[in-house]
Write a protein that holds these residues in place. Sequence first.
Motif, PDB file in Angstrom:
ATOM      1  N   ALA A 180      54.252  -9.115 -26.829  1.00  0.00           N
ATOM      2  CA  ALA A 180      53.001  -8.802 -27.525  1.00  0.00           C
ATOM      3  C   ALA A 180      51.948  -8.262 -26.562  1.00  0.00           C
ATOM      4  CB  ALA A 180      52.484 -10.052 -28.234  1.00  0.00           C
ATOM      5  N   ILE A 181      51.864  -8.854 -25.386  1.00  0.00           N
ATOM      6  CA  ILE A 181      50.899  -8.399 -24.378  1.00  0.00           C
ATOM      7  C   ILE A 181      51.219  -6.963 -23.973  1.00  0.00           C
ATOM      8  CG2 ILE A 181      50.147  -8.722 -21.979  1.00  0.00           C
ATOM      9  CD1 ILE A 181      50.589 -11.771 -22.447  1.00  0.00           C
ATOM     10  N   ASN A 182      52.497  -6.702 -23.706  1.00  0.00           N
ATOM     11  CA  ASN A 182      52.900  -5.355 -23.296  1.00  0.00           C
ATOM     12  C   ASN A 182      52.690  -4.328 -24.408  1.00  0.00           C
ATOM     13  OD1 ASN A 182      53.711  -6.203 -20.743  1.00  0.00           O
ATOM     14  ND2 ASN A 182      55.797  -6.626 -21.394  1.00  0.00           N
ATOM     15  N   GLY A 183      52.660  -4.795 -25.643  1.00  0.00           N
ATOM     16  CA  GLY A 183      52.513  -3.883 -26.776  1.00  0.00           C
ATOM     17  C   GLY A 183      51.082  -3.537 -27.133  1.00  0.00           C
ATOM     18  N   VAL A 184      50.123  -4.209 -26.502  1.00  0.00           N
ATOM     19  CA  VAL A 184      48.711  -3.941 -26.817  1.00  0.00           C
ATOM     20  C   VAL A 184      48.294  -2.580 -26.258  1.00  0.00           C
ATOM     21  CG1 VAL A 184      46.323  -4.650 -26.387  1.00  0.00           C
ATOM     22  CG2 VAL A 184      48.052  -6.365 -26.940  1.00  0.00           C
ATOM     23  N   LYS A 185      47.739  -1.743 -27.104  1.00  0.00           N
ATOM     24  CA  LYS A 185      47.206  -0.449 -26.683  1.00  0.00           C
ATOM     25  C   LYS A 185      45.712  -0.602 -26.462  1.00  0.00           C
ATOM     26  CE  LYS A 185      50.717   2.200 -29.197  1.00  0.00           C
ATOM     27  NZ  LYS A 185      50.969   3.214 -30.242  1.00  0.00           N
ATOM     28  N   MET A 186      45.317  -0.613 -25.195  1.00  0.00           N
ATOM     29  CA  MET A 186      43.925  -0.911 -24.874  1.00  0.00           C
ATOM     30  C   MET A 186      42.945   0.066 -25.490  1.00  0.00           C
ATOM     31  SD  MET A 186      44.014  -2.371 -21.003  1.00  0.00           S
ATOM     32  CE  MET A 186      45.374  -1.337 -20.513  1.00  0.00           C
ATOM     33  N   GLU A 187      43.387   1.311 -25.659  1.00  0.00           N
ATOM     34  CA  GLU A 187      42.481   2.304 -26.227  1.00  0.00           C
ATOM     35  C   GLU A 187      42.161   2.001 -27.685  1.00  0.00           C
ATOM     36  OE1 GLU A 187      46.679   4.010 -26.704  1.00  0.00           O
ATOM     37  OE2 GLU A 187      45.539   2.869 -25.212  1.00  0.00           O
ATOM     38  N   SER A 188      42.939   1.119 -28.318  1.00  0.00           N
ATOM     39  CA  SER A 188      42.697   0.777 -29.718  1.00  0.00           C
ATOM     40  C   SER A 188      41.722  -0.390 -29.859  1.00  0.00           C
ATOM     41  CB  SER A 188      44.015   0.421 -30.404  1.00  0.00           C
ATOM     42  OG  SER A 188      44.492  -0.825 -29.947  1.00  0.00           O
ATOM     43  N   LEU A 189      41.361  -1.029 -28.746  1.00  0.00           N
ATOM     44  CA  LEU A 189      40.487  -2.200 -28.806  1.00  0.00           C
ATOM     45  C   LEU A 189      39.018  -1.789 -28.842  1.00  0.00           C
ATOM     46  CD1 LEU A 189      42.207  -4.438 -26.086  1.00  0.00           C
ATOM     47  CD2 LEU A 189      42.519  -4.572 -28.558  1.00  0.00           C
ATOM     48  N   PRO A 190      38.190  -2.515 -29.593  1.00  0.00           N
ATOM     49  CA  PRO A 190      36.744  -2.296 -29.504  1.00  0.00           C
ATOM     50  C   PRO A 190      36.294  -2.498 -28.057  1.00  0.00           C
ATOM     51  CG  PRO A 190      37.286  -3.704 -31.371  1.00  0.00           C
ATOM     52  CD  PRO A 190      38.545  -3.554 -30.566  1.00  0.00           C
ATOM     53  N   MET A 191      35.211  -1.856 -27.649  1.00  0.00           N
ATOM     54  CA  MET A 191      34.808  -1.853 -26.248  1.00  0.00           C
ATOM     55  C   MET A 191      34.632  -3.256 -25.662  1.00  0.00           C
ATOM     56  SD  MET A 191      34.181  -0.256 -23.499  1.00  0.00           S
ATOM     57  CE  MET A 191      34.007   1.468 -23.917  1.00  0.00           C
ATOM     58  N   GLU A 192      33.956  -4.151 -26.388  1.00  0.00           N
ATOM     59  CA  GLU A 192      33.706  -5.493 -25.867  1.00  0.00           C
ATOM     60  C   GLU A 192      35.010  -6.245 -25.631  1.00  0.00           C
ATOM     61  OE1 GLU A 192      30.856  -9.381 -26.825  1.00  0.00           O
ATOM     62  OE2 GLU A 192      31.269  -7.913 -28.398  1.00  0.00           O
ATOM     63  N   VAL A 193      35.935  -6.112 -26.558  1.00  0.00           N
ATOM     64  CA  VAL A 193      37.244  -6.766 -26.420  1.00  0.00           C
ATOM     65  C   VAL A 193      38.028  -6.114 -25.283  1.00  0.00           C
ATOM     66  CG1 VAL A 193      39.392  -7.362 -27.601  1.00  0.00           C
ATOM     67  CG2 VAL A 193      37.246  -7.306 -28.881  1.00  0.00           C
ATOM     68  N   HIS A 194      37.928  -4.791 -25.201  1.00  0.00           N
ATOM     69  CA  HIS A 194      38.615  -4.028 -24.154  1.00  0.00           C
ATOM     70  C   HIS A 194      38.243  -4.546 -22.764  1.00  0.00           C
ATOM     71  CE1 HIS A 194      40.264  -0.114 -22.529  1.00  0.00           C
ATOM     72  NE2 HIS A 194      39.531  -0.517 -21.525  1.00  0.00           N
ATOM     73  N   MET A 195      36.942  -4.807 -22.548  1.00  0.00           N
ATOM     74  CA  MET A 195      36.484  -5.233 -21.230  1.00  0.00           C
ATOM     75  C   MET A 195      37.005  -6.627 -20.873  1.00  0.00           C
ATOM     76  SD  MET A 195      35.168  -2.512 -20.399  1.00  0.00           S
ATOM     77  CE  MET A 195      34.944  -3.116 -18.732  1.00  0.00           C
ATOM     78  N   VAL A 196      37.027  -7.529 -21.858  1.00  0.00           N
ATOM     79  CA  VAL A 196      37.576  -8.864 -21.602  1.00  0.00           C
ATOM     80  C   VAL A 196      39.078  -8.776 -21.351  1.00  0.00           C
ATOM     81  CG1 VAL A 196      37.973 -11.167 -22.574  1.00  0.00           C
ATOM     82  CG2 VAL A 196      35.787 -10.008 -22.963  1.00  0.00           C
ATOM     83  N   TRP A 197      39.758  -7.926 -22.123  1.00  0.00           N
ATOM     84  CA  TRP A 197      41.208  -7.753 -21.960  1.00  0.00           C
ATOM     85  C   TRP A 197      41.537  -7.306 -20.538  1.00  0.00           C
ATOM     86  CZ3 TRP A 197      45.538  -9.059 -24.353  1.00  0.00           C
ATOM     87  CH2 TRP A 197      46.713  -8.379 -24.059  1.00  0.00           C
ATOM     88  N   MET A 198      40.759  -6.381 -19.995  1.00  0.00           N
ATOM     89  CA  MET A 198      41.002  -5.918 -18.624  1.00  0.00           C
ATOM     90  C   MET A 198      40.916  -7.065 -17.631  1.00  0.00           C
ATOM     91  SD  MET A 198      39.415  -2.160 -17.908  1.00  0.00           S
ATOM     92  CE  MET A 198      37.713  -2.665 -18.025  1.00  0.00           C
ATOM     93  N   LYS A 199      39.945  -7.959 -17.840  1.00  0.00           N
ATOM     94  CA  LYS A 199      39.721  -9.042 -16.889  1.00  0.00           C
ATOM     95  C   LYS A 199      40.812 -10.111 -16.939  1.00  0.00           C
ATOM     96  CE  LYS A 199      34.685  -8.507 -16.921  1.00  0.00           C
ATOM     97  NZ  LYS A 199      33.395  -9.118 -17.318  1.00  0.00           N
ATOM     98  N   VAL A 200      41.347 -10.374 -18.128  1.00  0.00           N
ATOM     99  CA  VAL A 200      42.298 -11.481 -18.265  1.00  0.00           C
ATOM    100  C   VAL A 200      43.752 -11.050 -18.262  1.00  0.00           C
ATOM    101  CG1 VAL A 200      40.571 -12.772 -19.594  1.00  0.00           C
ATOM    102  CG2 VAL A 200      42.348 -11.491 -20.813  1.00  0.00           C
ATOM    103  N   LEU A 201      44.018  -9.752 -18.366  1.00  0.00           N
ATOM    104  CA  LEU A 201      45.383  -9.261 -18.578  1.00  0.00           C
ATOM    105  C   LEU A 201      46.384  -9.776 -17.552  1.00  0.00           C
ATOM    106  CD1 LEU A 201      47.471  -7.526 -20.002  1.00  0.00           C
ATOM    107  CD2 LEU A 201      46.619  -5.540 -18.730  1.00  0.00           C
TER     108      LEU A 201
END
Length: 287
Positions: A180-201
Motif C-alpha cells: 500500500a505504501i509503495n502504491g501511493v502516488k504522492m502527486e495525488s495527495l493534497p498539499m498538506e498531506v503530501h508534506m507529512v507523507w514526505m516526512k514519515v515515508l
Amino acid sequence: MKSIKTLLVAVVALLSFTACDAKIKNAKTETVKIFGNCEMCKKVIEKAGNLKNIAEVDWNENTKMATLTYDATKTNKEEILKRVALAGYDSNEFLAPNDVYAKLPECCQYERNTKKMAMVPPAKKMNHDMHSNHNMTSSDVDLKEKALNPVFEAYFGIKDALVKTDGATASAKAKTLVTAINGVKMESLPMEVHMVWMKVLKSLKEDAEHIADTKDTTHQRDHFGTLSKNVYALLKVSKEETPTYYQFCPMANNGKGANWLSKESAIKNPYYGSKMLSCGSTVETIK
C-alpha cells in the motif's frame, strides 16, 4: 587549439566524476528533473541534496536535469529529492512547500506546474464558475482524501493481529502495508498531506518491513510503536469520514508508554493482547 580545449574539458569532467565516484562507495547514478532558474538555484539545490561521502547532486540550470550520485546502501533518490523539495525546489517526485517556495528570491521562483501539484482551491475562493464544475471537483477531492485509505486499513489489520498476539497474521498484514505504501502516488495527495507523507515515508516503510519480516510479536510490537506515531501524523491531516481513537498504554515500551490507533473507543491493547487487554485509555479522538 579548439580541439585541445575540448579534450581538456572532457578530461577535467572525467576526473571530477571519478573523484566523486571514489569518495562515494556503492555509487549509483540517476538523472532526474528538478525545477529551477539560475545559478543561485543551482547552489541551493546542490547544497540541499549533498551529503558528505554519501550523496552528490550536479544540477544543470539550462536543462533542469540533475545527476544524483549516491551510496545506495545509505540513501536513495527519494531522500535526496525530499531534501531538495524542502529547500524550495519541485521535482516530479516531490513538491516544495508553498511557504518555502514563496520565500525564494524572485529570480529563483520558477514556473510551477499547478496541474501536477493537484492543489485543492480553498472553499472561500470558489466562485460561480467553479460551482458549475462542482460535481467533478468534489469527486477529485474525494479521490485525494481516500488515497491513503489502503495504508490505514493495512495498519488497522496489523493492530488487530497484535491484539490477538497473532504474529503470522501481523506479518501478512504488514506485507499488505508495504504494498500500500509503495502504491501511493504522492502527486495525488493534497498539499498538506503530501508534506507529512514526505516526512514519515522512510520510517513508515522501515517499520512495516520489519514487522513483515518476522512472526515474533515481541519484535513486531517494538516497531508498531513508531509505526503508530507516523500513521497518527497522517491521520491528523487527512479527512476521514469516521472518528479514529488515539490510545495509550503506560506499561508498553519498557514502562515508557506507547500509543496506537483504533477504529473503536473500547480499549484492546495491541502491546500485551490478552495479558492486559484493557490496559490503556483514549487520549485523543481524531475527527
